[in-house]
Write an enzyme that holds these catalytic residues in place. Structure first.
Site, PDB file in Angstrom:
ATOM      1  N   TYR A 100     -13.011  -3.647   0.709  1.00 39.17           N
ATOM      2  CA  TYR A 100     -14.522  -3.732   0.287  1.00 39.17           C
ATOM      3  C   TYR A 100     -15.598  -4.480   0.064  1.00 39.17           C
ATOM      4  O   TYR A 100     -16.873  -3.935   0.428  1.00 39.17           O
ATOM      5  CB  TYR A 100     -14.232  -3.210  -1.608  1.00 39.17           C
ATOM      6  CG  TYR A 100     -15.508  -2.159  -1.756  1.00 39.17           C
ATOM      7  CD1 TYR A 100     -15.545  -1.384  -1.793  1.00 39.17           C
ATOM      8  CD2 TYR A 100     -16.623  -2.741  -2.591  1.00 39.17           C
ATOM      9  CE1 TYR A 100     -16.353   0.085  -1.384  1.00 39.17           C
ATOM     10  CE2 TYR A 100     -17.551  -1.901  -3.245  1.00 39.17           C
ATOM     11  CZ  TYR A 100     -17.997  -0.823  -3.053  1.00 39.17           C
ATOM     12  OH  TYR A 100     -19.084   0.511  -2.848  1.00 39.17           O
ATOM     13  N   THR A 119       1.229  -0.827  -0.206  1.00 35.93           N
ATOM     14  CA  THR A 119      -0.045   0.122   0.063  1.00 35.93           C
ATOM     15  C   THR A 119       0.945   0.947   0.138  1.00 35.93           C
ATOM     16  O   THR A 119       0.562   2.394  -0.603  1.00 35.93           O
ATOM     17  CB  THR A 119      -0.785   0.065   1.303  1.00 35.93           C
ATOM     18  OG1 THR A 119      -2.029  -1.428   1.849  1.00 35.93           O
ATOM     19  CG2 THR A 119      -1.767   0.862   0.959  1.00 35.93           C
ATOM     20  N   TYR A 140      -2.526 -10.221   5.402  1.00 37.83           N
ATOM     21  CA  TYR A 140      -1.840  -8.498   5.590  1.00 37.83           C
ATOM     22  C   TYR A 140      -3.351  -8.790   6.482  1.00 37.83           C
ATOM     23  O   TYR A 140      -4.874  -8.452   5.270  1.00 37.83           O
ATOM     24  CB  TYR A 140      -1.599  -8.460   4.327  1.00 37.83           C
ATOM     25  CG  TYR A 140      -1.362  -6.464   4.892  1.00 37.83           C
ATOM     26  CD1 TYR A 140      -1.145  -6.187   6.489  1.00 37.83           C
ATOM     27  CD2 TYR A 140      -1.764  -5.990   3.814  1.00 37.83           C
ATOM     28  CE1 TYR A 140      -1.373  -4.999   6.185  1.00 37.83           C
ATOM     29  CE2 TYR A 140      -0.997  -4.459   4.271  1.00 37.83           C
ATOM     30  CZ  TYR A 140      -1.484  -3.933   4.860  1.00 37.83           C
ATOM     31  OH  TYR A 140      -1.313  -2.595   5.746  1.00 37.83           O
ATOM     32  N   ARG A 179      -8.962  -0.797   6.734  1.00 35.52           N
ATOM     33  CA  ARG A 179      -8.532   0.046   4.501  1.00 35.52           C
ATOM     34  C   ARG A 179      -9.421  -1.223   4.139  1.00 35.52           C
ATOM     35  O   ARG A 179      -9.930  -0.526   2.391  1.00 35.52           O
ATOM     36  CB  ARG A 179      -6.906  -0.525   4.246  1.00 35.52           C
ATOM     37  CG  ARG A 179      -6.506   0.882   4.196  1.00 35.52           C
ATOM     38  CD  ARG A 179      -4.617   0.494   3.623  1.00 35.52           C
ATOM     39  NE  ARG A 179      -3.911   1.894   4.371  1.00 35.52           N
ATOM     40  CZ  ARG A 179      -4.062   2.963   3.327  1.00 35.52           C
ATOM     41  NH1 ARG A 179      -4.410   3.193   2.524  1.00 35.52           N
ATOM     42  NH2 ARG A 179      -2.336   3.837   4.145  1.00 35.52           N
ATOM     43  N   LYS A 210       1.106 -10.370   8.596  1.00 35.79           N
ATOM     44  CA  LYS A 210       1.672  -8.698   8.643  1.00 35.79           C
ATOM     45  C   LYS A 210       0.056  -8.237   9.801  1.00 35.79           C
ATOM     46  O   LYS A 210      -1.281  -7.986   9.084  1.00 35.79           O
ATOM     47  CB  LYS A 210       1.331  -7.952   7.188  1.00 35.79           C
ATOM     48  CG  LYS A 210       1.876  -6.715   8.389  1.00 35.79           C
ATOM     49  CD  LYS A 210       1.433  -5.544   7.004  1.00 35.79           C
ATOM     50  CE  LYS A 210       1.843  -4.151   7.029  1.00 35.79           C
ATOM     51  NZ  LYS A 210       2.116  -3.243   5.886  1.00 35.79           N
ATOM     52  N   ILE A 253       6.613  -5.221  10.037  1.00 39.70           N
ATOM     53  CA  ILE A 253       6.795  -4.421   8.651  1.00 39.70           C
ATOM     54  C   ILE A 253       5.970  -3.197   8.293  1.00 39.70           C
ATOM     55  O   ILE A 253       5.045  -2.580   8.929  1.00 39.70           O
ATOM     56  CB  ILE A 253       5.874  -5.193   7.232  1.00 39.70           C
ATOM     57  CG1 ILE A 253       6.210  -7.013   7.068  1.00 39.70           C
ATOM     58  CG2 ILE A 253       5.728  -4.478   6.131  1.00 39.70           C
ATOM     59  CD1 ILE A 253       5.643  -7.086   6.475  1.00 39.70           C
TER      60      ILE A 253
END
Length: 291
Positions: free
Chosen positions: A109, A46, A135, A140, A164, A206
């Site tokens: 989404y 990202t 992740y 997000r 992550k 990370i």
């Protein structure tokens, strides 16, 4: 996978003033990480503004980083999406030469159920030629991978080696550490709670802040892994205000402002992101001058 214990960085994509990819700056940034204690690099995450890069630009970024790295550090490639079948096809055709693992974000989404998340990553696992780092970033994606889902994936698929974890929830991270197999890596995806996660049994980070201050942040993580708590927290509190600042107006606008001050890259970002405000740039510059 010991190569992913410690400090990884989610590398930016530097742009020239005309918005094109700055290949020379990208090479310099890779060398900056190698020379200052970073353990591995995450490519096209990202933070790289990968959502705004064309297919040709993504290929250019990959090739540039692989060549500049020259086998020095492990490389992780971001490959994720919310269309499972399309992601499977991408995994089958993607050139993964030079990479050691993939980082795959939970579907965004669509807001799938926990079973939907499990079935998505089952398909990823069965079609990935490289080890997989999950992740989880609910801020997000709009959905949260719960600890029992992560533990189920970690137990059922040998090539799912790590997560992550960027929910910003230390209790959830601790539950993942507790419930997952001992060799599964729970990696912080939230710079501010990296040290407590490491001290709770996490494998490292990370990071975004670490690419701007690689020596300091990687040292903090190493001290945490060595259980040198007081020394680690001294660095944490030195860095805390900078961590807040680089995310204050969105990522990677903040960290790109750091690189501009350090003379490593411009602070150009692509819409819908905008540069850090003048006030934030001045405060970040003051931090760098006085740290």
């Amino acid at each position: 996978m010991e190569k992913f214990i410690g400090t990884g960085v989610a590398l930016i994509t530097p742009f020239k003033e005309d918005q094109s990819v700055d290949v020379e700056a990208l090479r310099d940034l890779v060398k900056f990480q190698i020379n200052n204690g970073i353990d591995y690099i995450v490519v096209l995450g990202t933070t790289a503004e990968s959502a705004t890069l064309s297919a040709e630009e993504k290929t250019l970024v990959k090739q540039t980083i692989v060549e500049a790295n020259n086998g020095e550090l492990p490389l992780v490639l971001g490959i994720g999406g919310n269309h499972t079948a399309g992601l499977v096809q991408q995994l089958k055709k993607e050139n993964l030469e030079g990479f050691d693992a993939i980082l795959s974000v939970s579907p965004f989404y669509n807001k799938p159920t926990q079973e939907g998340i499990y079935q998505h990553f089952k398909q990823v696992s069965e079609n990935s030629p490289l080890p997989i780092i999950l992740y989880n970033v609910p801020g997000r994606t709009g959905s949260n991978m719960l600890p029992y889902t992560v533990a189920r994936l970690a137990s059922d698929f040998e090539n799912i080696i790590a997560i992550k974890e960027a929910a910003g929830d230390l209790v959830q991270a601790m539950e993942m550490i507790q419930q997952c197999p001992k060799d599964f890596l729970v990696i912080s995806g939230d710079d501010m709670i990296t040290l407590p996660m490491v001290l709770a049994g996490g494998a490292g980070v990370i990071s975004v802040i670490a690419e701007g201050f690689p020596e300091e942040f990687s040292n903090m993580v190493a001290l945490g892994l060595d259980r040198k708590v007081d020394e680690a927290y001294e660095i944490h509190y030195q860095m805390a205000s900078a961590i807040d600042m680089i995310f204050e107006e969105g990522n990677p606008a903040g960290i790109k402002s750091v690189f501009k001050k350090l003379g490593l890259a411009t602070d150009v970002v692509r819409l819908p992101l905008v540069k850090a405000s003048e006030n934030l740039q001045l405060r970040l510059a003051d931090f760098i001058d006085n740290k």
